[in-house]
Structure formats: C-alpha cells, structure tokens
Design an enzyme around this catalytic site. Structure first.
Site, mmCIF file in Angstrom:
data_model
loop_
_atom_site.group_PDB
_atom_site.id
_atom_site.type_symbol
_atom_site.label_atom_id
_atom_site.label_comp_id
_atom_site.label_asym_id
_atom_site.label_seq_id
_atom_site.Cartn_x
_atom_site.Cartn_y
_atom_site.Cartn_z
ATOM 1 N N LYS A 76 0.818 -1.213 0.000
ATOM 2 C CA LYS A 76 0.000 0.000 0.000
ATOM 3 C C LYS A 76 0.854 1.267 0.000
ATOM 4 O O LYS A 76 0.356 2.350 -0.358
ATOM 5 C CB LYS A 76 -0.918 0.011 1.219
ATOM 6 C CG LYS A 76 -1.969 -1.094 1.251
ATOM 7 C CD LYS A 76 -3.103 -0.846 0.302
ATOM 8 C CE LYS A 76 -4.242 -1.840 0.514
ATOM 9 N NZ LYS A 76 -5.392 -1.572 -0.348
ATOM 10 N N ASP A 121 -8.832 -0.673 6.127
ATOM 11 C CA ASP A 121 -8.682 -1.836 6.998
ATOM 12 C C ASP A 121 -7.346 -1.797 7.723
ATOM 13 O O ASP A 121 -7.058 -2.654 8.551
ATOM 14 C CB ASP A 121 -8.768 -3.133 6.179
ATOM 15 C CG ASP A 121 -10.200 -3.486 5.807
ATOM 16 O OD1 ASP A 121 -11.024 -3.597 6.716
ATOM 17 O OD2 ASP A 121 -10.486 -3.646 4.611
#
Length: 404
Positions: A76, A121
């Site tokens: 990410k 998340d």
C-alpha cells in the site's frame, strides 16, 4: 471453490483500458516514489522457492516480497502517496509542482490547509497518513469496528486523526465520503464508487511498480499469477501492467479471496461489480471487503481467468509454511493477507481436479505476491506461533549461508 471467468480474453491490451491503467503511468509513479524517504530504493526481492515448487509439483514458484517495500510494511506504500501527489498537482497546477520536491516536503506551507480522508482496513490508511505527513497536509482516517487497536495505533503514529464507526468496511467508506462532503475534505480511497474514480485509478497506477520490477527480475515469463482480491486494486494494477507488457502471451491470472469476502468471485458470476455474500469478517483483514471496486472490475472482468476462495485456516497455514520455509527455501514474513496468494496455490494443488482445471502442472511457472509483512505484530505472532522478529532472524541467517 473455483469459478472461471467467461469474459477473460488473451488478446492485445485494449485501448480503453490503457486510458485507465498503463505502463507509462506506472513508470512515472516509480520515478516519483524514488524520492520518498519511506520507500526503499532497491526493488523488493523475488524469492525463488525451489523446494516448495517441487513439493507442489510445478516447475517454478516465486514470491514477490512486498513486506520490505517500506517501513510501512505493505504494498500500500505505493498507492496512497501517488494518489495524493496527483491530487496536489491537479489542484495546485498553477504552482507548477515538482514531484521530487513534493515528496521531499518542500510544499508544506502551501498544503497546510489541505485535509485528506479515507476509510481503511489498516494498510492504506497508514500509507495515506504517512504520505500526508511527508507532504505537509492533514489526514483523517475512518476505521470500522473490526480494525484492531494495534492497527489504529500504527496509523495514528503517522499523525492521522482517527474516526471510529460501529459498522463494517463498506459503511466506513460511506462515512468517509460524508465527512469529506460536509467539511470540504478530499477523499483518497483505494476503492471506487459512483462518481468517484480518479483517486482509485491513481492508487492503482502506483501498484504497477510491482509488476515493473517483476518483469525486470524474472528470467522467464510466468505462466500463472495468483493475486489477492480485496476490492480489486492490487489485482488490476499488476494484471494490467503484465497484460500490456505480454499481450496475448500474458499469464493466467487467478484471484484469491476469503470465502466470507467473495465480492470479486460474485462479480464473475453476476457479470458486474458485486457485493460479497458472507459476513466479510476475515482474519485476512486487508481482503475483508464487501463490495468490488467498479473501476477495478472494468479491468479484471476482461483478464482474470479464475477466482478461488480460501478459508481463514488456509491463510494461517500459508503464513506458517512461508515462515518456516519449505525444505531449504528462504523463510518469509507474510501477514494474514500477504499469505493469501500462496494459500490459494496450496489449496489448488491439494485438489487434483482443481489443479488440472487451472493448468497447474509440471510446466507451470507460478508467481505469488506477499503483499504485507507483520503489519499487526501481535496478530502475526498469535497466528504464526512465533514472532516476526524470529522469522526475520532466520531469513538473515539463510542469506548469510547463501553468501558463504
């Protein structure tokens, strides 16, 4: 469980998809990220797991290890900063923003009143918070009920303001959009929804960096690539690059998802971006997504050949196998979501009929991606039965033996 996608084609990369994701944008993202102190300059390892390949009965198995991409601990780190950089360059176009100086923090005074927000998340939110702090703007992160306290603290450590809601991931996405609208903030999300596609596209462009490195590192093209599901961003970013690069000779793409978070699997069945049918609550936190990204699905519906579902226990078994290293293979720290691709391969090879249907035989050259390390260290230790530090030490020892 397996479903094959009737819409996938092995053809030249279509022009309409190149307008969304392309090699040129991935190369530009790679050049920009080279200026960010939180990204390691060297390519992440492409580990060759020869003994695991022999055990599975395939020709080759490689793991692209994103756990060491950045101190942030996951792939990410490639997406959020690129999306934020492109946001800044669009909104302050009159200032002729230099990407290198932006990543080095030279525009902090200009961006002091900019606030970005996202639901997460865990890993995307941490990457966005870190990028916002580097650029000099403010960041708000919305967390749903199943995000652990440990992950919350890791995000807050990068200066983000945390907003908690009682619902699930998809409800946190809605809440972030509402907060942005009422406060004049900018959503930097990795999932698209109606009227919101530019940012998710920019996030996915960053993920193309992984594929660019794979092409440079491979000694022969892979025949099969297992990709984690989630909302579809990683799969679209990597598959689109490899499809454009190899054209009709592209690998067979297989998406892996938790049984209870099967939105891409359901999308293949329904022929459109769909919602999961299960509880969505999975130990694979990064893949616990209830609804496919419509933008990502525009890419995936035309190139993902198969969708495989796995149980949480499969992911845990894969974490342990990678940590130990099969035979003389290198030990790898793979988090719950990071191990999903390896788990999908293992599940497929346990069922001979399933393996045959996927073309997994003695000629298969398979790639899986470890998308994260121990981003929640206590969860990793609980599931793997040992600390990430212990596994990392074994890896260092393995590397020393290889040098001798």
């Amino acid at each position: 469980m397996l479903v094959s996608n009737p819409k996938s084609r092995k053809i030249a990369y279509p022009a309409d998809l190149r307008a969304i994701l392309n090699i040129e944008a991935a190369s530009e993202s790679r050049a920009w990220l080279a200026n960010w102190p939180l990204i390691n300059r060297a390519s992440t390892p492409l580990w060759n797991l020869a003994d695991a390949a022999a055990q599975f009965g395939i020709a080759r198995l490689c793991v692209k290890d994103e756990s060491v991409r950045s101190p942030l601990g996951s792939f990410k780190a490639l997406g959020a900063p690129i999306a934020l950089a492109r946001l800044v360059m669009r909104h302050w176009h009159a200032h002729d923003i230099d990407p290198k100086r932006l990543f080095e923090g030279h525009y902090a005074r200009l961006l002091a009143n900019l606030t970005v927000i996202s639901a997460t998340d865990g890993n995307h939110g941490k990457a966005l918070a870190a990028a916002a702090r580097s650029f000099g703007c403010e960041c708000v992160i919305v967390l749903h009920a199943n995000v652990s306290e440990e992950r919350e603290q890791a995000i807050a450590a990068y200066g983000a303001r945390i907003v908690r809601i009682a619902g699930n991931y998809d409800e946190s996405v809605d809440h972030a959009a509402k907060l942005a609208q009422s406060n004049g903030w900018h959503v930097v999300s990795d999932t698209s929804y109606e009227g919101y596609e530019t940012m998710p596209r920019d996030v996915m462009q960053g993920y193309g960096v992984i594929a660019a490195e794979i092409v440079e590192q491979q000694d022969a093209p892979f025949t099969h690539v297992f990709l984690q599901g989630g909302v579809g961003g990683l799969a679209a970013g990597v598959a689109s690059y490899l499809w454009e690069r190899h054209g009709e000779a592209r690998p067979r793409f297989i998406v892996v998802e938790p049984v209870q978070a099967d939105c891409l699997y359901r999308s293949a069945i329904e022929g459109k971006a769909a919602k999961s049918t299960g509880s969505v609550d999975s130990v694979m936190a990064g893949l616990a997504c209830g609804e496919a990204s419509p933008l990502a699905w525009r890419v995936l519906e035309r190139c993902i050949d198969d969708f495989v579902l796995i149980e949480d226990s499969d992911a845990v078994d894969a974490m342990k196998a990678l940590a130990q290293g099969v035979g003389h293979d290198v030990p790898i720290v793979a988090g719950e979501s990071g191990a999903a691709g390896f788990a999908g391969l293992a599940v497929s090879m346990r069922d001979r009929r399933l393996a045959r249907s996927l073309g997994l035989d003695g000629n298969a050259r398979v790639l899986v991606i470890n998308t994260e390390g121990a981003t929640a260290p206590s969860v990793y230790a609980q599931l793997a039965g040992e600390s990430a530090a212990d596994v990392s030490k074994r890896q260092r020892d393995w590397l020393k033996r290889g040098v001798q």
